[in-house]
Write a protein that holds these residues in place. Structure first.
Motif, PDB file in Angstrom:
ATOM      1  N   UNK A 127      -7.219   4.986  11.715  1.00  0.00           N
ATOM      2  CA  UNK A 127      -7.948   3.453  10.773  1.00  0.00           C
ATOM      3  C   UNK A 127      -6.895   2.879   9.667  1.00  0.00           C
ATOM      4  N   UNK A 128      -5.551   2.646  10.092  1.00  0.00           N
ATOM      5  CA  UNK A 128      -4.764   2.450   9.334  1.00  0.00           C
ATOM      6  C   UNK A 128      -3.644   1.448  10.279  1.00  0.00           C
ATOM      7  N   UNK A 129      -2.754   0.322   9.335  1.00  0.00           N
ATOM      8  CA  UNK A 129      -2.402  -0.605  10.033  1.00  0.00           C
ATOM      9  C   UNK A 129      -0.190   0.129  10.076  1.00  0.00           C
ATOM     10  N   UNK A 130      -0.145  -0.321  11.264  1.00  0.00           N
ATOM     11  CA  UNK A 130       1.413  -0.308  11.888  1.00  0.00           C
ATOM     12  C   UNK A 130       1.643  -1.443  11.938  1.00  0.00           C
TER      13      UNK A 130
ATOM     14  N   UNK B 233       0.608  -1.263  -0.047  1.00  0.00           N
ATOM     15  CA  UNK B 233      -0.208   0.135  -0.022  1.00  0.00           C
ATOM     16  C   UNK B 233       0.861   1.136  -0.170  1.00  0.00           C
ATOM     17  N   UNK B 234       0.088   2.767  -0.516  1.00  0.00           N
ATOM     18  CA  UNK B 234       0.899   3.816  -0.021  1.00  0.00           C
ATOM     19  C   UNK B 234       1.293   3.858   1.510  1.00  0.00           C
ATOM     20  N   UNK B 235       2.832   3.899   1.884  1.00  0.00           N
ATOM     21  CA  UNK B 235       3.335   3.149   3.444  1.00  0.00           C
ATOM     22  C   UNK B 235       3.605   5.183   3.755  1.00  0.00           C
ATOM     23  N   UNK B 236       3.681   5.228   4.587  1.00  0.00           N
ATOM     24  CA  UNK B 236       4.187   6.652   5.662  1.00  0.00           C
ATOM     25  C   UNK B 236       5.458   6.013   6.380  1.00  0.00           C
TER      26      UNK B 236
END
Length: 267
Positions: free
Chosen positions: A248-251, A164-167
């Motif tokens: 609501x995003x996976x870490x 996914x698009x990740x930071x």
């Protein structure tokens, strides 16, 4: 052009060696460590097949020279590679490795120390290694000489996140530079929305859990709300747990990602 005499040449060579003695010593130590590891790697396959099947041994090498950080990372690793699932995780510290700080660090500075730490950990009785450093220092060299899986923490986290698009939330500017270099090396720059820093220097590593959690939460929130990340790598280990509970995003914890990779490789 005048040709220098022999004594002048000797003097020049002596001055050069004196100025570069540290580099020569590092290169010599690196060569010795690689030779020793190669020898251990040749013995490893046979020794593992000969011993009775028991817990699979995984060695986590912390490249930053901090024994306290090694203990924290090892405990994190044991949550994924659990004893009840047949894993034994042993943490070792690369002696004299660069300590955590806000300053930039040579991304290859700890390679000889990581190789030496792997040798101390008995590669002939180890089933897999985790290099617990986001720059994956010495992972390539270890893979070249050992016949067991070697997983770099940074590579494992970035590849897992790249679906996914990740930071990335980083603890210090120096770490952010190392992470950016690893992202480029893996060809993932187009998937990364950016790197947010949880502090402006070494003070980001202060031991106050409340302050740390607040800084990490801010960095993670910026990754999501301002940069558009759909998943965030939290390059801060245990202190960052819960940093994005309201999002609501996976870490992704890099140590846990590396251990998941080890588990999949060992079966």
């Amino acid at each position: 052009m005048d040709v220098p005499d022999l004594e002048t040449i000797k003097e020049w060579m002596g001055e050069y060696f004196h100025e570069h003695a540290g580099e020569f010593a590092t290169a010599l130590g690196l060569a010795r460590a690689i030779r020793a590891l190669r020898s251990s790697g040749r013995r490893a396959q046979g020794s593992r097949s000969e011993r009775a099947r028991g817990p699979r041994s995984v060695v986590l090498i912390n490249a930053n020279g901090s024994a306290a950080a090694t203990e924290t990372m090892t405990e994190l690793a044991r949550r994924t590679l659990r004893p009840e699932d047949g894993f034994f995780v042993h943490g070792v510290t690369a002696a004299d490795g660069p300590r955590p700080s806000g300053a930039s660090v040579d991304p290859r500075a700890a390679v000889p120390q990581v190789l030496a730490a792997a040798l101390r950990a008995r590669p002939d009785t180890t089933d897999a290694f985790v290099v617990s450093d986001f720059g994956d220092q010495a992972a390539t060299e270890l893979r070249a000489v050992l016949r067991v899986p070697v997983v770099g923490m940074g590579e494992a986290a970035l590849l897992e996140a790249s679906s996914a698009r990740f930071g990335v939330a980083a603890g210090t500017p120096g770490l952010a530079e190392s992470i950016a270099a690893r992202i480029d090396a893996l060809g993932l720059a187009s998937r990364c929305t950016g790197i947010r820093v949880a502090g402006d220097g070494a003070e980001a590593l202060v031991p106050d859990p409340g302050e740390l959690r607040a800084r990490w939460a801010t960095a993670v929130t910026q990754c999501v709300d301002q940069d558009g990340a759909r998943t965030v790598i939290v390059a801060g280990g245990e202190v960052a747990e819960g940093a994005g509970e309201s999002l609501a995003v996976p870490l992704i914890c890099p140590v846990a990602a590396a251990c998941r990779r080890v588990r999949s490789l060992l079966g």
